[in-house]
Scaffold this active site. Structure first.
Site, PDB file in Angstrom:
ATOM      1  N   SER A  72      21.347 -46.141 -46.879  1.00 22.89           N
ATOM      2  CA  SER A  72      20.287 -45.124 -46.846  1.00 22.89           C
ATOM      3  C   SER A  72      19.153 -45.425 -45.880  1.00 22.89           C
ATOM      4  O   SER A  72      18.262 -44.596 -45.703  1.00 22.89           O
ATOM      5  CB  SER A  72      19.708 -44.920 -48.248  1.00 22.89           C
ATOM      6  OG  SER A  72      20.569 -44.126 -49.032  1.00 22.89           O
ATOM      7  N   LYS A  75      18.206 -42.877 -43.363  1.00 21.68           N
ATOM      8  CA  LYS A  75      17.234 -41.804 -43.577  1.00 21.68           C
ATOM      9  C   LYS A  75      15.934 -41.999 -42.798  1.00 21.68           C
ATOM     10  O   LYS A  75      15.144 -41.070 -42.700  1.00 21.68           O
ATOM     11  CB  LYS A  75      16.940 -41.658 -45.072  1.00 21.68           C
ATOM     12  CG  LYS A  75      18.140 -41.255 -45.910  1.00 21.68           C
ATOM     13  CD  LYS A  75      17.742 -40.987 -47.364  1.00 21.68           C
ATOM     14  CE  LYS A  75      18.934 -40.562 -48.208  1.00 21.68           C
ATOM     15  NZ  LYS A  75      19.620 -41.690 -48.842  1.00 21.68           N
ATOM     16  N   SER A 132      15.015 -41.694 -52.256  1.00 25.35           N
ATOM     17  CA  SER A 132      16.221 -41.786 -51.425  1.00 25.35           C
ATOM     18  C   SER A 132      17.244 -40.707 -51.770  1.00 25.35           C
ATOM     19  O   SER A 132      18.459 -40.960 -51.809  1.00 25.35           O
ATOM     20  CB  SER A 132      16.866 -43.177 -51.561  1.00 25.35           C
ATOM     21  OG  SER A 132      17.773 -43.412 -50.515  1.00 25.35           O
ATOM     22  N   LYS A 237      11.995 -47.917 -46.184  1.00 28.41           N
ATOM     23  CA  LYS A 237      13.233 -47.329 -46.692  1.00 28.41           C
ATOM     24  C   LYS A 237      14.239 -48.409 -47.072  1.00 28.41           C
ATOM     25  O   LYS A 237      14.471 -49.353 -46.325  1.00 28.41           O
ATOM     26  CB  LYS A 237      13.850 -46.407 -45.630  1.00 28.41           C
ATOM     27  CG  LYS A 237      14.963 -45.539 -46.168  1.00 28.41           C
ATOM     28  CD  LYS A 237      14.424 -44.460 -47.092  1.00 28.41           C
ATOM     29  CE  LYS A 237      15.455 -43.962 -48.068  1.00 28.41           C
ATOM     30  NZ  LYS A 237      15.806 -44.929 -49.141  1.00 28.41           N
TER      31      LYS A 237
END
Length: 394
Positions: A72, A75, A132, A237
């Site tokens: 993730s 992202k 997320s 993140k």
């Protein structure tokens, strides 16, 4: 016999010295602009990188160019493109996003969007950054570009613009069960993270521990535990899949030093977070930001101008230095005593160089603050005549 012993001893010492030099050089982290005196930190992960965001200086690197699944952390690019749309005025936080059937089909971390459900860009964005949410990431991508495929093409295009040479995106969220070559590197993650950090609004979300959407009915908890448990943490993140392991692009700031710590391929969340903490601790313990004082200088004399002088200003300057070295930076102003008209506001007329321990850190320009036109013959005649008249007796 003695000569043979001396030769043997000399050969032994030469071999020992060679081995020791190799050992020292091999322990130094490798990377563009990496500090050569950085220690060999013990990090239990496949790759890692520490960057100072103000300057882009790489402070530590381990396998930083190896292309790996990012989970993730993907992202970061999705969020960056959203923020660029918002800052350009093409997208507003209050705009309404409608979830498609495809967006709702995402697994993993999600906010459980229903087909046709509508939500503001801001709530979708919060859901991606804080929780997320894979479904929200796809919904935003479709809203901006019409399809995830078109958005992914833009992601890859932006990656090339940022010099992310080891990156290939195949989706917006990092789910990798069906991907073939969805990979990036620790260095590339740092590059896109640094770009995202220019959009300061994002820290309102990434530094939030808990929030809600759907009018308070659905809670969001930050997947980045460093936000709560590491002093100065600001984002950014996390990510994890069975293929990627545990990854993070973590950001933190103390006393003007802004750090990006990228960890890829750790075996657990705690190991990943501890690796990021190790990088942060090293960075904050050894680095400081030198900020030059505001430049003040009297106007410069102008030859042949309608005005006898012109104001000057200098660009701001900052540099990454060792902890405690801020007061040792010296500056040298290079500026002529006079300049010749005509002069335009913004013309460079000098510069300032900054040095530390006789090594130049950088230079900035000194510029004119106003226009000064060249004086004409008739203006000179008018002024002489005016002075003559004023000097004449009544």
């Amino acid at each position: 016999m003695k000569k043979n012993k001396v030769k043997l001893l000399s050969a032994f010492l030469l071999i020992a010295l060679t081995i020791s030099l190799f050992t020292v050089s091999a322990s130094v982290p490798i990377g563009d602009d990496t500090e050569t005196d950085a220690p060999a930190l013990t990090l239990d992960c496949k790759s890692a990188l520490l960057m100072e965001a103000n300057t882009g200086k790489i402070l530590y690197a381990k396998n930083e160019n190896e292309a790996l699944p990012p989970a993730s952390v993907t992202k970061v690019m999705t969020i960056l493109l959203c923020m660029e749309e918002i800052d350009s005025g093409k997208l507003a936080l209050s705009d309404t996003v409608t979830a498609s059937a495809y967006a709702t089909s995402m697994g993993g971390s999600q906010i459980y969007l229903k087909e046709g459900e509508q939500m503001s860009v801001e709530d979708m964005l919060k859901s991606v950054v804080i929780a997320s949410a894979n479904d929200a990431a796809v919904a935003l991508a479709e809203h901006i570009c019409g399809s995830e495929e078109a958005f992914v093409a833009r992601m890859n295009e932006r990656a090339k613009q940022l010099g992310m040479n080891n990156t290939c995106f195949e989706n917006t969220n990092g789910l990798d069960d069906t991907t073939e070559n969805h990979k990036t590197s620790a260095l590339d993650i740092a590059l896109m993270s640094r770009e995202l950090m220019k959009h300061e609004k994002i820290f309102e979300y990434s530094s939030t521990w808990m929030d809600t959407i759907r009018n308070g009915a659905f809670g969001l908890t930050n997947t980045n535990r460093l936000i709560r448990f590491y002093k100065g943490a600001t984002g950014l993140k996390t990510g994890s899949t069975s293929k990627a392991g545990f990854c993070i692009s973590a950001t933190a700031e103390r006393e003007g030093v802004k750090l990006i710590a990228v960890i890829m391929g750790a075996e657990s969340r705690d190991v990943r977070n501890n690796c990021a903490k190790t990088l942060f601790d090293y960075g904050f313990a050894t680095c400081a930001i030198y900020t030059a004082p505001e430049f003040e200088h009297p106007p410069i004399n102008v030859t042949g101008g309608v005005s006898p002088s012109v104001g000057v200003r200098a660009e701001s300057f900052f540099a990454l230095v060792g902890k405690g070295e801020e007061g040792s930076v010296t500056s040298n102003v290079i500026l002529p005593e006079t300049v010749t008209a005509p002069i335009k506001a913004g013309d460079k007329i000098g510069e300032i160089s900054y040095s530390l321990n006789n090594e130049e850190l950088g230079r900035v320009g000194i510029y004119a603050t106003e226009d000064v036109e060249k004086i004409s013959f008739f203006e000179i005649l008018r002024r002489v005549t005016s002075r003559f008249l004023l000097a004449s007796p009544a």
